[in-house]
Each structure stands twice: as structure tokens, then as C-alpha cells.
Design an enzyme around this catalytic site. Structure first.
Site, PDB file in Angstrom:
ATOM      1  N   ASP A 275      -8.489  -9.443  -0.063  1.00 32.45           N
ATOM      2  CA  ASP A 275      -7.164  -8.848  -0.219  1.00 32.45           C
ATOM      3  C   ASP A 275      -6.141  -9.773   0.457  1.00 32.45           C
ATOM      4  OD1 ASP A 275      -5.039  -7.164  -0.670  1.00 32.45           O
ATOM      5  OD2 ASP A 275      -6.050  -5.355   0.014  1.00 32.45           O
TER       6      ASP A 275
HETATM    7  C1  BGC Z   1      -3.022  -4.530  -1.371  1.00 32.17           C
HETATM    8  C2  BGC Z   1      -3.736  -4.931  -2.651  1.00 32.17           C
HETATM    9  C3  BGC Z   1      -2.852  -5.793  -3.486  1.00 32.17           C
HETATM   10  C4  BGC Z   1      -2.418  -6.971  -2.656  1.00 32.17           C
HETATM   11  C5  BGC Z   1      -1.561  -7.958  -3.408  1.00 32.17           C
HETATM   12  C6  BGC Z   1      -2.370  -5.691  -0.662  1.00 32.17           C
HETATM   13  O1  BGC Z   1      -1.456  -5.236   0.263  1.00 32.17           O
HETATM   14  O2  BGC Z   1      -3.943  -3.907  -0.520  1.00 32.17           O
HETATM   15  O3  BGC Z   1      -4.120  -3.782  -3.345  1.00 32.17           O
HETATM   16  O4  BGC Z   1      -3.522  -6.177  -4.648  1.00 32.17           O
HETATM   17  O5  BGC Z   1      -1.673  -6.526  -1.554  1.00 32.17           O
HETATM   18  O6  BGC Z   1      -0.295  -7.465  -3.648  1.00 32.17           O
END
Ligand code: BGC
Length: 850
Positions: A275
Site C-alpha cells: 500500500d
Molecule cells: C489506501 C489504498 C489506496 C492507496 C493509494 C492508501 O491510503 O489504503 O487503498 O489504494 O492509498 O491511493
């Protein structure tokens, strides 16, 4: 404040996008993706055997891998930005362009904002889910993205989770079936679907980046893993995002055991990516099984060459990314060179509206619904452009201009019969309380502020001053304080109106506000905003006040639990209630439709299940004067309903993207049926349910008894059970016939359950046939009283009947044996139930497992 706020939001979003190398940000298309020509039709390409699309993805990945230098393999693993892929273009490897897309594309305009994923979950309609996935995938591809960060398969174990609306609810099977269908739909556009967040990422508090979860192997296998397996094996998803939390002592993105489960047992042949901004050591992450750092740079390139990362791991990681590119079709189908401004289509907008109606759950109907277009109606509450269309955070989709519920009702009932009254502002931040409302103890305008050099108001204040109001952000309002401090603001507040005054705060830290001796709110927030949506997270409450009568006010603020954005408290108010005007409007109309909302999203968990602000009071006041009051819940999930007995109807409408007005009006007027069933249990009281703990370290001590299974186990009665949802027609279930399962026939054997369904009412409608199995025939472990083992949605005309067959996987009749480390299918008789919800069974039978 608005201008400042917008500027800050834009700057912050830009910083985030830049840091994340995620390009779903405004202006992200400055550099278009390479054309087909630049990506690969070089002279001599026929010498590149991996371009042969008739070969299997594995064959092609091996062939390409053999042709790549070590440097190129590392480049593929580390590439985050578009230009990082340039050295790979001669191999035909396209840029991998990533977009968040749970309910539509985040950061783009001219796209369709679909109902949120848990609304899709409520449709219990896998065919619809596949179309939803297809539409989102088509828009992604058209906008120049070929890696879609979604769907989200986090099982909703805790109704307070800020991101609960991003998954498909509390049930493992529903998450798996819907997730597989969406992934299939997405990947039909030659894009890679990235399932997230593997695994046990079920709350924001902790905070999420360092949250520590303890969970049993059995709960992982039976509750938290299966949706990923289904979406990989049946949905064809080619990648998985590992989640932030530490699971059983180790970050998932650094957890060799869990990542091995994902690849070996759950069938992932594609790649694992972290992530955004994980707290892991990137080298340890790659060694544990992360294959692509795609969202967040930082892995040292040298580690691949100095022995820290073994060569086999590099080979395997690069190969997995290649498998995903070939398997999804992303390798063979180049991204467009010209990006249209508008990619939403009439068909996609119709699909959003259809999904919205199919997701709407009719929780209660004493007969007033569907409404008659000949009756006068008062639309009350945030039913305009202030509706909440999506989840705050990385899955927020810009709905553009949309038809509001007030407008949609006016279209149905006509302007003469429709009145609109605001009633409540809903879940929003209120204007800052002005200095003119405050009097400090010395008689000056403002409040006395005492500052303490510790977070607990201990000892004598180190500074005392008078402040015009309570409004600071990023730094303490006075200099010379340590990093952790607290402040007490006190004086009196003189209301400018009589009635229910409403207060709100934007908070980073902890705050307790008392007015006239009553606690208006008391809680903590780590962040007040996650940049991508127009709304902000507030904390607040109400108190009745009398115009011109000063009452004492105390605001206690502590930096305790403030996050990295630093201290913030802006105290806002709405001195004059909008409820009396709404009551007058409701008195004049035959029907009152009251819309209420709650904002949730990333980084913040809910603090409880009450509707924010003055919304309960609004419903109660309206219901007291209008016997035909209908409540529309524009909420992410369960709320407490102290007014339930006083209203005629309740529609759970979730966050419906751009269909928030049209779909709800269709349902209210019966132009569409309320097709939804609850994918989550609605608790009857605060604290009811398997868990409400959102601490920094969490024991999943409910084990496998998540959601309705916990209610069965504890013999507790919820407000509305999982699977509940009324229809405008009635259905009869008869002739349950359960087949048998022969375990000797192998792992993939299924058992069928047949039931005859008849539409016994006057209107067309669709039934969700829910098949549950009971306790398994074993004493070795405790098994749930009921487990949803299959479901089917059937549309029937009045009087029509159909024999519905539901296939149950052998897994539904198995448990995970922790000692033997394998699935066990006990033989014997297993109860089978067909129900209208997990708490309303109307047919009972049994199935033989031999
Ligand atoms: C989230 C993800 C997301 C990523 C990119 C993170 O804060 O947990 O679900 O895909 O950001 O935006």
C-alpha cells in the site's frame, strides 16, 4: 476558510500524488502513455517470442524473463512513475499506470461515480457486479490506466471502521462472490485488478499504518482469506495489495508466512504490491514476498545486487509482474494516446442508477411506500448537492453535476406538490463560533485560554491569555509549549437564537466541550480530512439554548492522539436550528421524506453509531407532526434509530455516487423496487456486535464468529439482521431440496440446494434466496449456527414461480483444522436453511455429507 481549505487540500493532494507516484490526480495526464508504436512495434519484434498471444501467460512470462537483463528485472520491480518504464519499452512492456477505483475512478473528471462498494454488496447480484466492474474498467482504460487498485475485500468485522463502505460487507462469501465478479468485469478491459487489502485491515485507528492485529489461523482461513481466493481463482485478479497492519507480530507486507499463503494456497500467480507509504523495511518486504513496490518508492536498487535480495526472489518477483501483464491483457492492449475529457456514458450512468436502486434496502415499511405521485411531499434534510456521494479518501469519485434527491422527487411529484426544507445541514463542519458570542471571565470578548505544558491539564498553566475564538491548526495558539500540551478555554457563550444549538469541531487531538453544564462532545480524532473529497470529518453535538441568555462554556483540548498533522481545533456552531422550519413544511405535506447522512472514510473510524449533529432530533420533530414520515439513510452502514417506531418507512440508501438522488427517488416512488438486502448487521445498541474496539492493538477474539455469526452465537437480537430487506411485493419459498456432498469426489465437489420461489404479490420484484448451513457434524471445533453458503437473486413477475438452484462449495461444509493445517469436511447431516435474513429462516432441511 473555504479558500484556504481548498488551497490546502489541493496542495496536500498534489504532494500525496507526487509522493505516491499515483497519477490519479488533477492534471495527471500531462505526459500521455506511449503509443502502440513506441511501446513495441520495433523492427525485429517477431524475434520476441513472448509477443505471441496464443501462448499461455506463464510461457510468455518465462520467455520474456529469459530475455531480460538483471537490471531490467529490477527496473520492473521498482518502477513507480511512468518514465520508470522507459527502459523496458523495447521489450513491449507497457507503463503500468495505476488508479484507485473502488466505485469509479478517483482523481479523474468526466467519469461515472458509482454507488459505493458496500451498496453493490447489498444488491447480492453478481451479474450486476460484473457489469459494474466492466464499466469501471472501461473508464479506467479510456482514461489511460491499466492497473486498477480494487476491489476491496476487507470483511467488515467492525461497524465503526471508517472504510467499511469500501468492501462488500461482513460476510466472507458475499465479499468473495462480489469481489470475483467485479475483478472479472475490470479485467475484461485488459487491465490488472489489484485486490486489497490483504489482510485483516478492518479499522483506521491504531493508526492503521502501525495497527497490530492478533488473529487465529482459523479466522484467517475461514473469514479473512476466502474472498481473496475467490477473486483470484474465479475473478482472475492478477495482483494483490498487502495491507498496513502487523498481523500476529509482523507487518503483512513483510510477513513471509501470510504472503506464502496468498501465493501457494490462495492461488495468486500475479504479483503482490504494498500500500501507499507502508511502515515496512522494503528489502525485508521483497524478501518476504512483495513483488512490486509500485505505489511507494524507496527500495534501494543496490539491495538486488549486493546479496541482500537473493536472485531467485528477484526472478520470481519480476516474473509475477509479467504474468499479471500477460494474463490481464495489459501487455497486449496498449493504452490510448489521446485521453478524452469525458469517459462516462449514458449506459454507465444508467448502470449507476440501476445499481443504486438494486442496492437500496427497505428496512421498514408500514405501508406508505411506494409513495404516490399525487401526494404532496416535503423533502427535508441534506437532500441537495450536499448529499454524500462517496467515501472520503482514496476511493472518492468526483460525481460532477448530479441530480439531487430534491430535484428527482420534484420531477416525480411535480413542483406544486414538492416543498424542500433544509432541516439539518447533515454531517458537515459548521462556521467558526465568532468572538462576539464569547465573553471571557474578565468581561472581554473571547475566551480565557490556559495552556499546560503537558497533555493532561496538570499543574499550573504555563500561559494564560484571551483568545477571540477556538481556531488553531498545525501549531499551538501560543509559543513556548512542549510537543505535548493541553489547553482549557473558558467563559460564557451568548446564544443568538432559542432552540437546539449545534456545535461541531474539526479536530486533531482530543477535545471535550461542555456548554451550560452539558457535555456536547468528548472524543479524539487523528485527522479531520483525507484530501480527496469535499467533506471533512467532524465531531460535534447539540444543546438547547435560549437567545440572549449566556451560559458557561468550557473547551478542553489535548494533543493526546493528535497525528502528524499536528494540533488542530476549530470550534464551529449553528446557533439557529433549521428544525422548526422543517417541522412547518412537514405539517403542510402529506408525506415527509427526511434525509440524514454521515460521512466516513479513510484515516478515521466512527466514534459511535448515532447520527451526527441534530439529525435524530430532526427526524423526531418531523415524525411528531407528520404521520407519514419516511427516513432515507445516506450513511455508510448501521446507525442507531431511536425514532424507528415513530416513522412509517426507512430506506437504507448508502452512498450512491451520482445516483444518490435518482435511484432513491425511483425507489421511493416505486419506479424501481428496493432490491437491496443488508450485507451487514445493524446493531440495536451502541457496543452490540462482535467488536467495537478500535485500539492500537486488537485481538480478533470473535474468531470465526464475525457479523451475524456472533449474534447467533451470543443469542443477541440486532436491530436489523444481515440479509434483511423488504420488497414492494411478497415472495413464498417452498420445496427445499438439498442434495448431498460426496467428499471422495474431491475438493471441487459442490452440493446443490433447490427451492421453489414464487412472487405472491402484485408487483414485479426480485428475491434474494439466501441458503445457510448450520453447525457442521463435528465435536472437534465450534462451528457457526448459520453460515451463508450460497445465494441467488431472482427477478419474478407477479404470480411467477421459479425453481432456483444454489450450488454450495465444499468449503462451506468444511472447517480449517489448525493442528493438521488443512481443511476438514466432516461427514454426516448438516442443517440447511433458506432464509429472508440470517435471523428469519422459513425453510429448514438437511444435507448429507458422505
Ligand atoms: C489506501 C489504498 C489506496 C492507496 C493509494 C492508501 O491510503 O489504503 O487503498 O489504494 O492509498 O491511493
Amino acid at each position: 476558510m473555504t479558500t484556504h481549505h481548498t488551497a490546502r487540500r489541493r496542495a496536500a493532494a498534489a504532494a500525496l500524488c507526487a509522493a505516491a507516484a499515483l497519477t490519479p490526480c488533477a492534471g495527471a495526464h500531462a505526459a500521455p502513455p506511449p503509443s502502440e508504436t513506441s511501446a513495441g512495434t520495433r523492427p525485429g519484434e517477431h524475434a520476441q517470442p513472448w509477443r505471441d498471444a496464443t501462448r499461455s501467460p506463464a510461457w510468455r512470462a518465462d520467455a520474456l524473463l529469459r530475455a531480460m537483463t538483471m537490471d531490467e528485472k529490477v527496473t520492473l520491480i521498482l518502477a513507480t512513475n511512468d518514465e520508470d518504464f522507459d527502459p523496458l519499452a523495447h521489450l513491449g512492456i507497457p507503463q503500468m499506470r495505476r488508479v484507485d477505483a473502488s466505485g469509479g475512478l478517483r482523481g479523474d473528471t468526466g467519469v461515472t461515480a458509482f454507488p459505493a462498494p458496500n451498496a453493490l454488496g447489498a444488491t447480492f447480484d453478481t451479474a450486476l457486479a460484473e457489469r459494474y466492474g466492466q464499466a469501471v474498467g472501461a473508464e479506467a482504460r479510456a482514461k489511460g490506466w491499466n492497473v486498477v487498485l480494487g476491489p476491496t475485500l476487507d470483511v467488515d468485522r467492525n461497524g465503526l471502521s471508517g472504510r467499511a463502505a469500501e468492501g462488500y460487507g461482513e460476510d466472507t462469501l458475499v465479499n468473495g462472490e462480489m469481489g470475483a465478479a467485479v475483478a472479472r468485469g475490470l479485467e475484461s478491459n485488459d487491465v490488472i485488478a489489484m485486490l486489497k487489502h490483504f489482510t485483516v485491515y478492518n479499522q483506521e485507528s491504531g493508526p492503521r499504518e502501525t495497527l497490530a492485529v492478533d488473529v487465529s489461523e482459523r479466522a484467517l482461513r475461514e473469514v479473512h482469506y476466502p474472498a481473496f481466493e475467490k477473486a483470484i481463482r474465479e475473478g482472475g485478479a492478477d495482483s494483490v495489495m498487502c495491507a498496513y497492519p502487523k498481523v500476529n507480530g509482523e507487518f503483512v507486507c513483510q510477513n513471509e508466512e501470510l504472503l506464502a499463503d496468498l501465493k501457494q494456497d490462495l492461488g495468486l500467480e500475479g504479483y503482490v504490491a504494498t500500500d501507499f507509504n507502508p511502515r515496512t523495511d522494503p528489502v525485508a518486504g521483497i524478501n518476504a514476498g512483495v513483488d512490486s513496490q509500485s505505489l511507494f518508492p524507496g527500495t534501494p536498487r543496490e539491495a538486488f545486487f549486493d546479496g541482500r535480495i537473493p536472485q531467485e526472489r528477484t526472478e520470481d518477483a519480476a516474473r509475477r509482474v509479467l504474468v499479471a501483464l500477460f494474463d490481464s491483457g495489459a501487455y497486449d492492449n496498449p493504452l490510448p494516446t489521446a485521453i478524452p475529457d469525458v469517459v462516462t456514458t449514458d449506459e454507465h450512468q444508467r448502470l449507476a442508477r440501476e445499481t443504486g436502486a438494486a442496492a437500496s434496502v427497505l428496512l421498514k415499511n408500514s405501508g406508505a411506500l411506494p409513495l404516490s405521485k399525487r401526494d404532496s411531499v416535503a423533502v427535508i434534510g441534506p437532500a441537495g448537492s450536499d448529499a454524500i456521494t462517496g467515501i472520503e479518501g482514496s476511493s472518492y469519485v468526483d460525481p460532477g453535476d448530479f441530480t439531487t434527491l430534491a430535484e428527482a422527487v420534484r420531477e416525480k411529484a411535480g413542483a406544486e406538490l414538492t416543498t424542500v426544507s433544509q432541516g439539518s445541514l447533515g454531517d458537515v463542519a459548521l462556521p467558526t463560533v465568532p468572538a462576539s458570542a464569547f465573553t471571557a471571565p474578565g468581561g472581554e470578548q473571547g475566551l480565557q485560554a490556559e495552556f499546560f505544558a503537558n497533555p493532561d491539564f496538570q499543574g499550573a498553566p504555563v500561559a494564560t491569555t484571551t483568545t477571540p475564538n477556538v481556531d488553531f491548526s498545525g501549531a499551538a495558539p501560543v509559543g513556548g509549549l512542549p510537543a505535548q500540551w493541553s489547553a482549557r478555554f473558558s467563559g460564557t457563550i451568548t446564544p443568538t437564537a432559542t432552540g437546539l444549538a449545534r456545535f461541531s469541531s474539526l479536530l486533531s487531538g482530543s477535545a471535550k466541550v461542555t456548554v451550560g453544564g452539558e457535555t456536547v462532545f468528548d472524543g479524539s480524532r487523528f485527522i479531520w480530512d483525507f484530501f480527496f473529497a469535499p467533506q471533512e470529518y467532524t465531531l460535534g453535538g447539540t444543546v438547547p439554548l435560549t437567545a440572549g441568555e449566556p451560559v458557561p462554556i468550557t473547551v478542553e483540548y489535548s494533543t493526546r492522539e493528535a497525528g502528524f498533522f499536528g494540533p488542530r481545533l476549530t470550534l464551529g456552531w449553528q446557533p439557529e436550528s433549521l428544525i422548526p422550519a422543517a417541522v412547518e413544511a412537514a405539517k403542510e405535506a402529506e408525506t415527509a421524506v427526511v434525509v440524514v447522512n454521515e460521512l466516513t472514510g479513510e484515516a478515521v473510524d466512527r466514534l459511535g453509531l448515532r447520527l451526527p449533529g441534530d439529525q435524530d432530533a430532526l427526524i423526531e420533530a418531523v415524525a411528531a407532526v407528520n404521520p407519514r414520515t419516511i427516513v432515507v439513510l445516506n450513511t455508510p452502514g448501521p446507525v442507531l434509530m431511536p425514532w424507528l417506531d415513530d416513522v412509517e418507512g426507512v430506506v437504507q440508501s448508502w452512498y450512491q455516487g451520482e445516483a444518490v438522488g435518482t435511484a432513491t427517488a425511483d425507489v421511493l416512488y416505486g419506479d424501481a423496487e428496493p432490491g437491496g438486502r443488508l450485507p451487514v448487521t445493524f446493531p440495536a445498541a451502541e457496543g452490540q456486535g462482535p467488536t467495537h474496539d478500535t485500539g492500537a492493538s486488537v485481538e480478533y477474539d470473535e474468531g470465526i464468529h464475525v457479523g451475524y455469526k456472533w449474534y447467533d452465537q451470543q443469542d443477541e437480537e440486532p436491530l436489523f439482521a444481515f440479509g434483511h430487506g423488504l420488497s414492494y411485493t411478497t415472495f413464498e419459498h417452498r420445496d427445499l431440496r438439498a442434495g448431498s456432498l460426496d467428499t471422495r469426489k474431491g475438493e471441487h465437489e459442490t452440493a446443490s440446494v433447490r427451492v421453489r420461489v414464487r412472487n405472491t404479490g402484485q408487483r414485479a420484484g426480485s428475491d434474494v434466496v439466501q441458503v445457510y448451513v448450520g453447525h457442521l457434524p463435528t465435536d472437534a471445533v465450534d462451528t457457526p449456527e448459520k453460515t451463508l453458503a450460497g445465494f441467488a437473486k431472482v427477478a419474478l413477475r407477479p404470480g411467477e414461480k421459479r425453481d432456483v438452484r444454489v450450488e454450495l462449495d465444499r468449503r462451506a461444509l468444511s472447517y480449517w483444522d489448525e493442528d493438521a493445517d488443512r481443511w476438514v469436511t466432516p461427514t454426516g447431516e448438516v442443517p440447511v436453511y433458506v432464509g429472508r435474513s440470517a435471523a428469519d429462516v422459513d425453510l429448514v432441511g438437511s444435507m448429507t455429507v458422505k
